[in-house]
Scaffold this active site. Sequence first.
Site, PDB file in Angstrom:
ATOM      1  N   ASN A  34      -6.647 -12.987  -3.190  1.00  0.00           N
ATOM      2  CA  ASN A  34      -7.860 -12.327  -2.695  1.00  0.00           C
ATOM      3  C   ASN A  34      -8.251 -12.441  -1.105  1.00  0.00           C
ATOM      4  OD1 ASN A  34     -10.937 -11.620  -3.356  1.00  0.00           O
ATOM      5  ND2 ASN A  34     -11.018 -13.600  -2.274  1.00  0.00           N
TER       6      ASN A  34
ATOM      7  N   SER B 142      -6.885  -5.248  -4.447  1.00  0.00           N
ATOM      8  CA  SER B 142      -6.675  -3.900  -3.606  1.00  0.00           C
ATOM      9  C   SER B 142      -8.205  -3.583  -3.170  1.00  0.00           C
ATOM     10  CB  SER B 142      -5.770  -2.914  -4.270  1.00  0.00           C
ATOM     11  OG  SER B 142      -5.610  -1.939  -3.426  1.00  0.00           O
ATOM     12  N   SER B 143      -8.329  -2.418  -3.180  1.00  0.00           N
ATOM     13  CA  SER B 143      -9.472  -1.719  -2.566  1.00  0.00           C
ATOM     14  C   SER B 143      -9.583  -0.093  -3.209  1.00  0.00           C
ATOM     15  CB  SER B 143      -9.642  -1.544  -0.997  1.00  0.00           C
ATOM     16  OG  SER B 143     -10.720  -0.806  -0.934  1.00  0.00           O
TER      17      SER B 143
ATOM     18  N   TYR C  91      -6.315  -0.458   7.097  1.00  0.00           N
ATOM     19  CA  TYR C  91      -6.763  -1.507   5.881  1.00  0.00           C
ATOM     20  C   TYR C  91      -6.304  -0.822   4.590  1.00  0.00           C
ATOM     21  CZ  TYR C  91      -9.907  -4.003   2.651  1.00  0.00           C
ATOM     22  OH  TYR C  91     -10.209  -4.343   1.508  1.00  0.00           O
TER      23      TYR C  91
ATOM     24  N   LYS D 132      -3.575  -1.975   1.321  1.00  0.00           N
ATOM     25  CA  LYS D 132      -3.965  -2.162   0.068  1.00  0.00           C
ATOM     26  C   LYS D 132      -2.841  -1.308  -0.708  1.00  0.00           C
ATOM     27  CE  LYS D 132      -7.073  -5.249   0.498  1.00  0.00           C
ATOM     28  NZ  LYS D 132      -6.665  -6.777  -0.123  1.00  0.00           N
TER      29      LYS D 132
ATOM     30  N   THR E 281     -21.468  -7.542  -0.124  1.00  0.00           N
ATOM     31  CA  THR E 281     -21.088  -8.818   0.473  1.00  0.00           C
ATOM     32  C   THR E 281     -20.980  -8.589   1.787  1.00  0.00           C
ATOM     33  OG1 THR E 281     -18.585  -8.605   0.415  1.00  0.00           O
ATOM     34  CG2 THR E 281     -19.745  -8.945  -1.560  1.00  0.00           C
TER      35      THR E 281
END
Length: 256
Positions: free
Chosen positions: A98, A147-148, A161, A165, A196
């Site tokens: 993570n 991942s994303s 980024y 992923k 977050t």
Amino acid sequence: MSSTTRTPRTVLITGGSRGLGRNAALALAADGADIVLTYRSQSSTAAEVVAQIEALGRRAAALPLDVADSSSFSTFSAALQAQLRQWNVAHLDGLVNNAGEGHYAAFADTTPEAFDQLVAVHLKGPYFLTQALLPLLADGSRILNVSSGLARFALPGSSAYAMMKGGIEVFSRYLARELGARGITANTLAPGAIETDFGGGRVRDDAGTNAMVASATALGRAGKPDDIGPAVVALLNPATRWINAQRVEASGGMFI
């Protein structure tokens, strides 16, 4: 079968001191798992999560780890093994890769240095950490790589980024194939935009960004950390062991 009668599981979560990792750690503990979490520098925050897990009646420990420093993985593996021995546990039942960091820059402005850092954290780190931990993973254990949603849809400023992923999603499929003889499964969880502190807290703190996410999401809001922890629990549950080599997106229906 309830978590009170199930054999306790032991799960390692990297980056478990904050954000989605923290939520996943608490959700797994509530489901009956013992947790080892890692942190890079925030030892006091990690200690708070450990205390919260112990308040749930589960065992917990926090170990320092910089996932960008693959040369430290053998030392970390030894420290993890020592922690497991203290619990009289031989193996991990789950690994959640993570830990990560955000990066926002246009393609034209992304520097080689920033790109290399993303590779170290999001690709090289999970790849070689998982390799180092293979002897500690039980046969039949579960690997979950985070991942994303950005690996599926494209938003300007996230190219580097998102590339990382995308690589993680390929990695999960290869893990599933190569570790299948041991009964080890590997899947990818791809969160959407979540409120977050990740990436400077843009989704949580910037009203415009939050509104954009909400308007693009079928359920009409940005994600909360509590939307992700239960998904981690489900994908690590022994009852879902036939889910393997899959990408599961938890985005509330973003950009569908």
